[in-house]
Design an enzyme around this catalytic site. Structure first.
Site, PDB file in Angstrom:
ATOM      1  N   GLU A   1      46.199  83.262 168.836  1.00 26.77           N
ATOM      2  CA  GLU A   1      47.290  83.057 167.887  1.00 26.77           C
ATOM      3  C   GLU A   1      47.964  84.410 167.662  1.00 26.77           C
ATOM      4  O   GLU A   1      47.278  85.404 167.362  1.00 26.77           O
ATOM      5  CB  GLU A   1      46.780  82.505 166.556  1.00 26.77           C
ATOM      6  CG  GLU A   1      47.909  82.228 165.577  1.00 26.77           C
ATOM      7  CD  GLU A   1      47.438  81.708 164.225  1.00 26.77           C
ATOM      8  OE1 GLU A   1      48.305  81.450 163.361  1.00 26.77           O
ATOM      9  OE2 GLU A   1      46.222  81.556 164.028  1.00 26.77           O
TER      10      GLU A   1
ATOM     11  N   LYS B   1      40.275  88.488 161.348  1.00 27.04           N
ATOM     12  CA  LYS B   1      41.632  89.036 161.267  1.00 27.04           C
ATOM     13  C   LYS B   1      42.125  89.071 159.833  1.00 27.04           C
ATOM     14  O   LYS B   1      42.869  89.979 159.449  1.00 27.04           O
ATOM     15  CB  LYS B   1      42.577  88.212 162.154  1.00 27.04           C
ATOM     16  CG  LYS B   1      42.539  88.606 163.612  1.00 27.04           C
ATOM     17  CD  LYS B   1      43.725  88.080 164.400  1.00 27.04           C
ATOM     18  CE  LYS B   1      43.582  86.656 164.778  1.00 27.04           C
ATOM     19  NZ  LYS B   1      44.629  86.193 165.718  1.00 27.04           N
TER      20      LYS B   1
ATOM     21  N   ARG C   1      30.255  83.381 169.153  1.00 20.08           N
ATOM     22  CA  ARG C   1      31.285  84.387 168.910  1.00 20.08           C
ATOM     23  C   ARG C   1      30.613  85.749 168.781  1.00 20.08           C
ATOM     24  O   ARG C   1      29.407  85.856 168.533  1.00 20.08           O
ATOM     25  CB  ARG C   1      32.078  84.072 167.649  1.00 20.08           C
ATOM     26  CG  ARG C   1      31.293  84.093 166.364  1.00 20.08           C
ATOM     27  CD  ARG C   1      32.203  83.925 165.159  1.00 20.08           C
ATOM     28  NE  ARG C   1      33.079  85.076 165.017  1.00 20.08           N
ATOM     29  CZ  ARG C   1      34.092  85.123 164.150  1.00 20.08           C
ATOM     30  NH1 ARG C   1      34.377  84.081 163.395  1.00 20.08           N
ATOM     31  NH2 ARG C   1      34.831  86.194 164.054  1.00 20.08           N
TER      32      ARG C   1
END
Length: 549
Positions: free
Chosen positions: A33, A269, A259
């Site tokens: 994104e 983020k 992850r």
């Protein structure tokens, strides 16, 4: 088709699919994104997806998941492309954007409405959350769940045409409010957002959610293996539900892997943005950041990051990776490619009393102790030199192997020196040291005594002023993400600025980029800081092995 021998579970799945002729070509994708810079966690996904495509002679798409105009920007799109190229990867042909599928996605949403598998909900966000229930409490049907198809289609069209405000209504899938998987309790498929989109401007007022757009985008692009992190494990059921009920021909399949969680930092983020907003760090490119851009400016190499990704591997279990592993990877690579020079970060002046003022002896030294093909450079020995303050003590124990009032030391590549006397200021601080040198010890050890230590130095006549930026961890604890108030554990001394000297001949090798300053660590020139301060500025990448970071 090539069968890879790698034993991690993803390669096993691919090998099985190829053996069973489920696919003839492997097609992966990397779908960031564009709402921030990529970090080391994204590097793991980049490495996995692009490497799989390369190993199996397949394709890997770069697709921007640009379905939220609130935080997305062209700046992030450009930075992501730059990071991927810097890591040495090429995406398949053109760049893809979810925004290029908005018309198709809108049509697919209407198909679900017509099938009575989606409806317009007028509940507020808080009410939607409340009605959804919990892990131990079943969900509750929305009062708008059984509206007619005609009503839902009209409201959906009104949503598209901007007749409602943000948050007034949304489109939800009609699945099962009693499902044990909360994701399947009538998830939101479309929401209203009236901010300008960086690509489509004000053409759309409604935007699909990741869950709705991702699986359809994968199928449009004929992705064979959709790889994502474990946080999307529960979303896999929805991924398959959407594709099944839309009867999409190319039915991609999602696979989840752990992850990356790294010590002493956060890879959220949202949290990284808070550090920027609160001016704890200067921006996404700050060398203390775990972003690929930050690591690049700090002196990390693409190869070191790929080696790190290879070492941590791929699994289905989340765990906290030791920061020392990342440090090992960059140290191991720089050891082979970094040019060796001397730099003094904490200068202490030495006067060689038995040398004439005009003395300026040239000494040729290798740029690397092993790889002679990396060439040589010149250093100069003369009356006034600088050593590091930590390399002298008036009083020291037997373990101290550097210069003392009663202990000689060798200057790297040069002579043995001995203290004659010291000069102090009015506060008792040492201003300079007067020494003598043994002229018979250039590249020779004396036969009558044993010299314990070797220290680095820079000649005053051939020194250039330099600035050194030394970095520590942003957080003082290993796992800041485990703390609710993570900002409480900010390390406010995560950057230290030093002013010192480098060898003048380094300028002739400035294009080499990576340097090891003997006994100090590995450094890289920061071009932006050098230009801003009009003084050559180095960022410290990592200490030498055995020294604290």
């Amino acid at each position: 088709m090539k069968i890879n021998k790698n034993k991690n579970f993803i390669y096993k799945i691919i090998n099985k699919d190829l053996k069973n002729k489920k696919y003839t070509k492997i097609h992966t994708r990397f779908p960031p994104e564009p709402n921030g810079f990529l970090h080391i966690g994204h590097a793991k996904s980049i490495y996995l997806n692009f490497k799989i495509a390369k190993i199996y002679n397949g394709k890997c798409n770069l697709r921007f998941d640009d379905t939220n105009p609130d935080n997305e920007s062209k700046i992030y799109v450009k930075s992501i492309q730059k990071d991927i190229k810097w890591m040495g990867y090429k995406w398949n042909k053109k760049i893809f954007y979810v925004s290029q599928y908005f018309k198709k996605l809108y049509k697919y949403a209407k198909i679900l409405i017509k099938k009575k598998l989606a409806y317009i909900d007028k509940l507020s966000k808080k009410e939607v959350k409340k009605y959804r229930g919990t892990l131990t409490q079943k969900g509750k049907n929305s009062p708008y769940r059984n509206q007619s198809v005609e009503t839902n289609l009209k409201l959906f069209k009104d949503m598209k045409n901007g007749k409602f405000k943000d948050g007034d209504i949304c489109l939800r899938a009609k699945i099962d409010m009693n499902s044990s998987n909360i994701v399947m309790r009538d998830p939101v498929l479309y929401r209203i957002k009236k901010n300008l989109h960086y690509r489509t401007k004000n053409k759309w007022y409604i935007y699909p959610t990741y869950d709705f757009s991702h699986c359809i985008s994968d199928s449009i692009e004929k992705i064979t293996h959709s790889l994502c992190s474990l946080e999307f494990l529960n979303n896999n059921q929805l991924y398959q539900w959407i594709l099944k009920n839309l009867n999409i021909k190319n039915h991609a399949k999602q696979y989840e892997f752990s992850r990356l969680n790294l010590e002493y930092t956060t890879l959220s983020k949202r949290k990284l943005k808070v550090l920027i907003q609160k001016k704890i760090i200067s921006g996404w490119k700050d060398p203390r950041m775990p972003t690929i851009s930050g690591l690049r400016i700090r002196g990390y190499t693409p190869q070191s990051i790929k080696n790190f990704c290879k070492k941590i591997g791929v699994s289905k279990k989340n765990h906290l990776i030791e920061f020392s592993l990342l440090e090992h990877c960059i140290r191991d690579h720089l050891n082979n490619i970094a040019y060796r020079f001397m730099a003094i970060i904490n200068p202490l002046k030495i006067i060689i009393t038995n040398l004439p003022k005009e003395h300026n002896q040239k000494i040729i030294v290798n740029n690397h102790p092993i790889y002679k093909n990396m060439g040589t450079h010149e250093i100069y020995f003369n009356k006034t030199i600088y050593i590091d303050k930590n390399d002298f003590k008036e009083i020291a124990n037997k373990k101290y192997r550097r210069l003392t009032m009663n202990q000689e030391v060798r200057l790297r590549h040069a002579y043995i020196i001995k203290v004659k006397n010291i000069e102090k200021d009015s506060l008792g601080n040492i201003k300079k040291i007067y020494c003598t040198y043994d002229q018979n010890t250039l590249n020779k050890n004396p036969s009558d005594r044993k010299i314990k230590g070797v220290i680095h130095w820079v000649s005053k006549k051939n020194a250039i002023l330099a600035k050194f930026r030394i970095f520590k961890h942003i957080f003082s604890i290993k796992n800041p993400d485990s703390q609710k108030n993570y900002l409480k554990y900010i390390n406010h001394k995560s950057i230290i600025i030093k002013n010192g000297f480098i060898e003048k001949s380094l300028i002739n090798h400035i294009k080499q980029k990576y340097f090891q300053f003997e006994r100090e660590g590995y450094f890289i020139i920061d071009k932006k800081e050098t230009f801003k301060n009009k003084k050559i500025t180095f960022n410290k990448t990592i200490s030498l092995k055995g020294k604290k970071h």
